[in-house]
Design an enzyme around this catalytic site. Structure first.
Site, mmCIF file in Angstrom:
data_model
loop_
_atom_site.group_PDB
_atom_site.id
_atom_site.type_symbol
_atom_site.label_atom_id
_atom_site.label_comp_id
_atom_site.label_asym_id
_atom_site.label_seq_id
_atom_site.Cartn_x
_atom_site.Cartn_y
_atom_site.Cartn_z
ATOM 1 N N GLU A 13 36.507 69.772 67.841
ATOM 2 C CA GLU A 13 35.744 71.330 68.115
ATOM 3 C C GLU A 13 36.578 72.277 67.658
ATOM 4 O O GLU A 13 37.619 72.637 67.964
ATOM 5 C CB GLU A 13 35.607 71.319 69.677
ATOM 6 C CG GLU A 13 34.446 72.530 69.921
ATOM 7 C CD GLU A 13 34.136 72.646 71.301
ATOM 8 O OE1 GLU A 13 34.037 71.561 72.170
ATOM 9 O OE2 GLU A 13 34.044 73.752 71.800
ATOM 10 N N LYS A 27 34.516 71.900 81.581
ATOM 11 C CA LYS A 27 34.542 71.274 80.288
ATOM 12 C C LYS A 27 35.718 72.147 79.452
ATOM 13 O O LYS A 27 36.385 71.560 78.572
ATOM 14 C CB LYS A 27 33.096 71.381 79.670
ATOM 15 C CG LYS A 27 33.001 70.542 78.403
ATOM 16 C CD LYS A 27 33.239 71.475 77.012
ATOM 17 C CE LYS A 27 32.893 70.881 75.797
ATOM 18 N NZ LYS A 27 33.308 71.584 74.639
ATOM 19 N N ASP A 76 45.438 58.400 78.185
ATOM 20 C CA ASP A 76 43.871 57.898 78.302
ATOM 21 C C ASP A 76 43.105 59.251 78.823
ATOM 22 O O ASP A 76 42.983 59.385 79.981
ATOM 23 C CB ASP A 76 43.975 56.682 79.286
ATOM 24 C CG ASP A 76 42.595 56.405 79.478
ATOM 25 O OD1 ASP A 76 41.547 56.851 79.171
ATOM 26 O OD2 ASP A 76 42.522 55.210 80.110
ATOM 27 N N HIS A 92 33.421 81.530 67.667
ATOM 28 C CA HIS A 92 32.889 80.078 67.433
ATOM 29 C C HIS A 92 32.299 80.219 66.032
ATOM 30 O O HIS A 92 32.522 79.247 65.335
ATOM 31 C CB HIS A 92 31.778 79.693 68.341
ATOM 32 C CG HIS A 92 32.334 78.994 69.424
ATOM 33 N ND1 HIS A 92 31.863 78.007 70.202
ATOM 34 C CD2 HIS A 92 33.566 78.913 69.993
ATOM 35 C CE1 HIS A 92 32.327 77.517 71.138
ATOM 36 N NE2 HIS A 92 33.529 78.064 70.968
HETATM 37 C C1 MEV Z 1 33.063 75.201 74.584
HETATM 38 O O1 MEV Z 1 33.571 74.130 74.281
HETATM 39 C C2 MEV Z 1 33.618 75.531 75.990
HETATM 40 C C3 MEV Z 1 33.157 76.917 76.872
HETATM 41 O O2 MEV Z 1 31.637 76.581 76.818
HETATM 42 C C4 MEV Z 1 33.855 76.750 78.148
HETATM 43 C C5 MEV Z 1 33.223 77.935 79.214
HETATM 44 O O3 MEV Z 1 31.768 78.136 78.925
HETATM 45 O O4 MEV Z 1 33.994 78.273 80.069
HETATM 46 C C6 MEV Z 1 33.266 77.912 76.071
#
Ligand code: MEV
Length: 445
Positions: free
Chosen positions: A90, A286, A302, A399
């Protein structure tokens, strides 16, 4: 009648074929057969011996799948500066970890402590007997189980680990006659999955014969059915805590429109939302695993086990919530992450994969506990960067910068074209259509 596709055919004995034949068969099932074969082979390692190592990690290997191997410098954990390897596809994760690490390296660094390193395994069995009788001989059973696995545990004990304790868990209220022998382990610097599972399978054999040969039990009680023996990936007691803290004033530089105090408050509110809203909590966590998984992959750990434990831990009180939290008090901002991380720095892939081995060396050959602290610090770094962007300029600016490169690569842009595109898209919206239009105009001119 729909035409039966080639790919619908059942292939028998595929795993027994030579690699060349596997590649050929797969290519023949593809629409572009020659291109498919060439593509798969083009990713083979030129060194035959090296390729063989990769082939043998898994079954039916026909090629290698590249993922970028990046580095986040300036990750200061408990006063030690680390260069952290990150394997992730990513775009922006490495940039996010790096910018956060840089900021905190100038504001006290990450502080981290390992709370404990206990791992759990279970022998699940059915037994129609008197529980009190079993409890009365449980100490004897424990000795039998320890004795029966001495050949497995001797080495681990030399390295400072081993079996910690046994517990009889009565779950007959959930399932008729269902019990567990729940065993706790310390696996020292290894992940320890093989060690734990080997011990558990041996316990199962010992348990069966213990019932059969013990005079304390009547005929009915001499029988037991082993359902399964397996480690648990839920490791709430293999836990690490990491935090950063500074005065509100030190946060002044983070946004042109917010004071440090306003930033701290907005940040705290964003984290609080992830404490009760599961949609936000999942995305928030995430963001933490963006960093943790990337270190896990780079070091041959892992990441599926780590993710599974982390998400269960996030739901340990019945509702799924953020793994990190904020404490704003007396003019100070403190951002804390508590996460279970079952990681190892010896054995398994950590030694076999040449780049995993290299990663461990890059980190200064840390102990498992040190790796837990570094990984958690990177998780917190990514979480900080994400929430910082979200409460200020939004994440799309960052991004999209990375996304722009991906789109330019799609159009096979030259270095010159990329340079022009980067300049142009500083003030223009990055989208596939806009980049496509920009490139075609550029090429026409
Ligand atoms: C993107 O990979 C992760 C985010 O969405 C985490 C978040 O929203 O805190 C930017």
């Amino acid at each position: 009648m729909p035409r039966r596709r080639k790919r619908d055919l059942i292939i028998k004995g595929f795993s027994k074929l030579l690699k060349e034949d596997k590649v050929r068969i797969v290519s023949e099932l593809m629409d572009k057969q020659v291109e498919s074969m060439d593509l798969m082979k083009s990713f083979w390692h030129e060194d035959y011996k090296m390729q063989k190592i990769f082939d043998e990690f898994s079954e039916n290997t026909i090629s290698n799948f590249y993922i970028p191997y990046g580095v986040a410098p300036n990750v200061v954990v408990n006063g030690v500066n680390h260069l952290v390897p990150l394997v992730i596809e990513e775009s922006s994760v490495v940039a996010a970890a790096s910018s956060s690490a840089r900021f905190w390296s100038e504001h006290g660094g990450f502080r981290a402590e390992v709370v404990d390193v206990v791992k759990i395994g279970q022998v699940h069995f059915l037994w129609k007997g008197d529980k009190q009788k079993l409890l009365s001989v449980f100490d004897e059973l424990k000795s039998v189980l320890r004795e029966g696995t001495k050949h497995i545990t001797a080495n681990m004990e030399k390295r400072g680990g081993g079996i910690l304790d046994f517990e009889l868990v009565d779950l007959t209220n959930q399932l008729d006659n269902y019990y567990q022998i729940k065993v706790s382990f310390d696996t020292a610097d290894s992940m320890g999955a093989n060690f734990i599972n080997s011990c558990l399978e041996e316990f199962a054999i010992e348990l069966k014969s213990f019932f059969k040969n013990n005079d304390a039990f009547c005929d009915k009680e001499k029988e037991c059915t082993i359902i399964m023996s397996i480690l648990s990936n839920y490791t709430p007691d293999c836990l690490v805590r990491v935090w950063v803290e500074c005065s509100f004033k030190e946060l002044d530089s983070l946004d042109s429109e917010l004071t440090g105090e306003q930033f701290a408050q907005k940040f705290e509110t964003a984290v609080k939302i992830a404490e009760f809203d599961i949609h936000r909590a999942t995305t928030h966590n995430k963001g933490i695993f963006n960093g943790i998984d990337a270190v896990a992959l780079a070091t041959g750990n892992d990441f599926r086990a780590i993710e599974a434990a982390g998400h269960t831990y996030a739901a340990r009180n019945g509702g799924y919530k953020s793994l990190s939290s904020v404490e704003n008090k007396d003019g100070r901002f403190k951002f804390i992450l508590e996460v279970p991380l079952a990681m190892g720095t010896v054995g398994g892939l950590t030694n076999l994969h040449p780049l995993a081995k290299h990663s461990i060396e890059m980190l200064g050959s840390p102990s498992a506990k040190e790796l837990m602290q570094i990984s958690a610090a990177v998780g917190l770094a990514n979480n900080f960067s994400a929430v910082r962007s979200l409460v200020t300029k939004g994440i799309q600016i960052g991004h999209m910068k990375m996304h722009l490169m991906n789109i330019l690569n799609h159009f096979e842009a030259t270095e010159e074209e990329k340079k022009k595109a980067v300049e142009y898209f500083v003030g223009n919206k990055v989208s596939f259509a806009n980049v496509s239009e920009f490139i075609s105009k550029l090429r026409k001119s």
